[in-house]
Scaffold this motif. Sequence first.
Motif, short mmCIF file in Angstrom:
data_model
loop_
_atom_site.label_atom_id
_atom_site.label_comp_id
_atom_site.label_asym_id
_atom_site.label_seq_id
_atom_site.Cartn_x
_atom_site.Cartn_y
_atom_site.Cartn_z
N THR A 1 0.81 -1.22 0.00
CA THR A 1 0.00 0.00 0.00
C THR A 1 0.85 1.26 0.00
O THR A 1 2.03 1.23 0.33
CB THR A 1 -0.93 0.01 1.24
OG1 THR A 1 -1.65 1.23 1.27
CG2 THR A 1 -0.12 -0.10 2.53
N ALA A 2 0.20 2.38 -0.35
CA ALA A 2 0.90 3.66 -0.31
C ALA A 2 0.77 4.30 1.08
O ALA A 2 1.34 5.35 1.34
CB ALA A 2 0.32 4.59 -1.36
N ARG A 3 -0.01 3.67 1.94
CA ARG A 3 -0.21 4.26 3.27
C ARG A 3 0.93 3.87 4.19
O ARG A 3 1.14 2.70 4.48
CB ARG A 3 -1.54 3.79 3.84
CG ARG A 3 -2.68 4.32 2.98
CD ARG A 3 -3.94 3.66 3.33
NE ARG A 3 -4.50 4.26 4.51
CZ ARG A 3 -5.81 4.32 4.72
NH1 ARG A 3 -6.63 3.83 3.84
NH2 ARG A 3 -6.27 4.87 5.80
N THR A 4 1.65 4.89 4.64
CA THR A 4 2.89 4.61 5.35
C THR A 4 2.83 4.86 6.85
O THR A 4 3.79 4.57 7.55
CB THR A 4 4.02 5.50 4.79
OG1 THR A 4 3.54 6.84 4.77
CG2 THR A 4 4.44 5.09 3.40
N SER A 5 1.71 5.40 7.33
CA SER A 5 1.70 5.80 8.74
C SER A 5 1.79 4.58 9.66
O SER A 5 1.36 3.48 9.30
CB SER A 5 0.44 6.59 9.07
OG SER A 5 -0.65 5.73 9.17
N ASN B 1 -6.44 15.28 5.23
CA ASN B 1 -6.98 14.29 4.31
C ASN B 1 -6.43 14.48 2.91
O ASN B 1 -6.08 13.53 2.23
CB ASN B 1 -8.49 14.49 4.22
CG ASN B 1 -9.20 13.40 4.95
OD1 ASN B 1 -8.92 12.23 4.71
ND2 ASN B 1 -10.09 13.76 5.84
N PHE B 2 -6.37 15.76 2.53
CA PHE B 2 -5.88 16.11 1.20
C PHE B 2 -4.42 15.66 1.04
O PHE B 2 -4.05 15.06 0.04
CB PHE B 2 -6.02 17.62 1.01
CG PHE B 2 -5.26 18.17 -0.16
CD1 PHE B 2 -5.68 17.92 -1.46
CD2 PHE B 2 -4.12 18.93 0.02
CE1 PHE B 2 -4.99 18.42 -2.54
CE2 PHE B 2 -3.42 19.44 -1.05
CZ PHE B 2 -3.85 19.18 -2.33
N ILE B 3 -3.63 15.93 2.06
CA ILE B 3 -2.21 15.54 2.00
C ILE B 3 -2.10 14.03 1.84
O ILE B 3 -1.34 13.53 1.02
CB ILE B 3 -1.46 16.02 3.28
CG1 ILE B 3 -1.42 17.55 3.33
CG2 ILE B 3 -0.05 15.45 3.33
CD1 ILE B 3 -0.57 18.23 2.28
N ALA B 4 -2.91 13.31 2.61
CA ALA B 4 -2.88 11.85 2.52
C ALA B 4 -3.27 11.40 1.11
O ALA B 4 -2.63 10.52 0.52
CB ALA B 4 -3.82 11.25 3.54
N ASN B 5 -4.30 12.05 0.56
CA ASN B 5 -4.76 11.68 -0.78
C ASN B 5 -3.71 12.00 -1.84
O ASN B 5 -3.46 11.20 -2.73
CB ASN B 5 -6.05 12.44 -1.13
CG ASN B 5 -7.23 11.92 -0.35
OD1 ASN B 5 -7.26 10.74 -0.01
ND2 ASN B 5 -8.18 12.78 -0.05
N VAL B 6 -3.12 13.19 -1.71
CA VAL B 6 -2.12 13.59 -2.70
C VAL B 6 -0.91 12.66 -2.64
O VAL B 6 -0.39 12.23 -3.66
CB VAL B 6 -1.70 15.06 -2.49
CG1 VAL B 6 -0.45 15.39 -3.28
CG2 VAL B 6 -2.82 15.98 -2.92
N THR B 7 -0.49 12.34 -1.41
CA THR B 7 0.63 11.42 -1.26
C THR B 7 0.33 10.11 -1.97
O THR B 7 1.15 9.58 -2.70
CB THR B 7 0.90 11.14 0.23
OG1 THR B 7 0.80 12.37 0.91
CG2 THR B 7 2.24 10.55 0.46
N PHE C 1 -11.07 20.27 -1.01
CA PHE C 1 -10.60 19.04 -0.38
C PHE C 1 -11.71 18.05 -0.03
O PHE C 1 -11.45 17.00 0.53
CB PHE C 1 -9.80 19.29 0.92
CG PHE C 1 -8.66 20.23 0.78
CD1 PHE C 1 -7.86 20.21 -0.36
CD2 PHE C 1 -8.35 21.13 1.78
CE1 PHE C 1 -6.79 21.08 -0.49
CE2 PHE C 1 -7.28 22.00 1.65
CZ PHE C 1 -6.50 21.97 0.52
N HIS C 2 -12.95 18.41 -0.34
CA HIS C 2 -14.03 17.52 0.08
C HIS C 2 -14.09 16.28 -0.80
O HIS C 2 -14.07 16.37 -2.02
CB HIS C 2 -15.37 18.23 0.06
CG HIS C 2 -16.48 17.38 0.59
ND1 HIS C 2 -16.70 17.22 1.94
CD2 HIS C 2 -17.38 16.60 -0.04
CE1 HIS C 2 -17.71 16.39 2.12
NE2 HIS C 2 -18.14 16.00 0.94
#
Lengths: 233, 347
Positions: free
Chosen positions: A83-87, B95-101, B267-268
Motif C-alpha cells: 500500500t501507499a499508506r505509510t503511517s 486528508n488532502f495531504i494523505a490523498n495527494v501522497t 478538499f471535500h
Amino acid sequence: MNNKDRILLVEDEDSLAIGLEFNLSAEGYQVTWVNNGKKALEQFNAGNFDLIILDLMLPYVSGYKVAENIRAKDPQIPILILTARTSLKDRLKGFEIGADDYLTKPFHLEELLLRIKGMFKRKKWYQKSIENMPSFRLGENEINFQNLTVRTGQKSFQLTAFEAILLKYLIDHRGIVVSRKELLEKVWNISSDIETRTVDNFIVRLRKYFEPDPDNPVFIKSVRGVGYILIDR
Amino acid sequence: MTLKKPSTVFYHVLIFIIAQLIWFSLLSLWIYWYVTNYLLLLKVEDKLAPQMISGTTNIVALISGLVLLILLSLSMSIIFIYLNRQLNVTRLYDNFIANVTHELKSPLSSIQLYLETMQKREVSSDKKQEFLGLMLKDTDRLNQLINSILYLSSLEQRKLTRKVSHDYHIFDTDTIIREVIQESVQEFNFPAKNVAIEGNASCQCVIDRNWLKIVFNNLIDNAIKYSPKLPQIKIQLNPGKRYFHIEFSDYGIGISQKDQKKIFNKFHRIYNPESPNVKGTGLGLYWVREIVEYHGGKISVSSAGKNLGSTFKITLPIYQESKKRYMNRLLRLSRKYQTIPETDHEQ
C-alpha cells in the motif's frame, strides 16, 4: 520453487497490477488479479490460494475488510499488504487484522519478491515444524499450532499466522537468546537492516496474549541490546 | 479518501460550554463586585460629603462593565466559530495531504516497478513497448496532479493580476464548447459515440479556452470514475437571454442530497463504499467551480438519486448581455498580459 503456488493479487491500479502480474508469473507463480475488494472476496471463496497480495484503498470493500474476512476463514494463509499508506497507525492496524507483512509503495521489486519467497518458505517450515509439536503449554495457555488457537482456562482466542510462527520459533529456541536480526532473517526471511521495529510490534502482541502483566514479562523477556528470550517455567 | 467523523466535535462543544461558563461567572463576579462595592460606596458616601459620589456614575460604570463583558463574550464566540472553521479546514487538509501522497506514490511505484523489471529481466520488445506506454501514462498522471496543485494556488488568488495568466477572448459559444468537449473526450480516449451534445448556444461569450478545458476534463473524468461501466454522457446547451446554460449529465452512481451541498468544497471527498473509485484529491470540482466563477458564471449539481446519474448545470454570461464591465475587464487584462510567456494550462 513450487510452480503450483497460487497468488491472489488485489490491486486497483491497472498499471501497477500489470507489472506485478508479469513479474510474479516470471517467478513461476500462478497469479489471479482482481481490481476491487468485492471481487477479491469472491475469488478467495472460489479459488484455492496460497498467498494474498492486498492493496488497502480498494473500491467496494476496503483492504482491511478483505483481510479480516479472509482471516476469519483461513487463519494460516499469508497476507502481504502492499500500500501507499505509510503511517504507523495504518501499519499497526494492518498487522492487527492479521496481515503477515506490510510493504509500502514505492517498493523495490527485489524486496517484494524476496518477501513473497520468504512467506512461502516460512509457511512450509511451519507446516513441517508443527508435525513434531502440534501443541505447547506456556503458563496457563494451551497453544494449538494446527488451528492457531490458544486456550486459557475457559477462554480461547485465535493467533494470526505470523504470531504463531514467531511464537513457534521462540519456543523451538526456548532458553536461548534470539536476536532481532535472527528473527527477521529466520521468521520474516528479510534482511535485518530493513525493519527491526516489526519484530518489536509482534513481541508486544505476544506479550499481551500470554503475559499476566505485559509490562513485566515473565515468559518473553527482552535482553537489552541483543533480542528476546522465551523462558518456559 | 474517507472523511472520518469528527471525533473532536465533542471537545469543541465542551470548550465552547466552558468558555460560556467562564464568561458567565465573570459577569456574575462583576455584578457581585459592583453590588458589594455599591453598598460600600453608599457607606462611604454617608460618612463623606454626599456630593462627592453621584448615582449616575455608578450606573455608567455598571453599564459600561456589562457592555464590555458582552463584547468579550461576542468576541469569544467569533473566535470560537473561526477556530472551528479552521480546525475543519485543517482536518480536510490532512486528508488532502494523505490523498495527494497516495496519488503521487501510485504512479511512482508503477514506474519504479517497470524500470526495475527491465533492469532485472529480459523483456521482449513487445512487452517493452507496453511497459513504456504504461510508464508514460504514469508520468502524465504525475504531471497532471502537480499542475493541478500549482494552478489551483494561482487561480485561488482571485485577483486579476499578472500571477494568473489570462487568455480570455470572445468566442462563438456553440463552436468553442463543442471543440473543447471533443478535445477532452479524445484525451480520455473516451468513445465519441457515448457523448451526445444536444441543443445549441448561438451566442458569444468571453472564455479562457484552457480553463474551460479543465472544467470539461474534470467533469468527464468524474463521469468515468464514478460509473461502474463506461458512462453515457449527455451535454445539453441552452441559450438564455442574458446567460447560457450547459447541462452535463452522466448516468453514474449519482450524488446524495447531503453531498450535493459539499461537493464543490475544497478538499471535500465523498466516501461511498459503493463507489467504483476511491482515488482523488478532492480538488477537481472545487477547481471547476472556481473557474466557472472566474468566468462570471455559476455551477450547481443535481441528481435524480442513487445510480440515476448526476447533472452539473453551468451558467455563463453572454457577451454584451450581462456582466459587461467584468467581461471587458477580463478582455483588457488578457490584452495587457498577452506578452507573458504562455504556460501549458492543460490539465
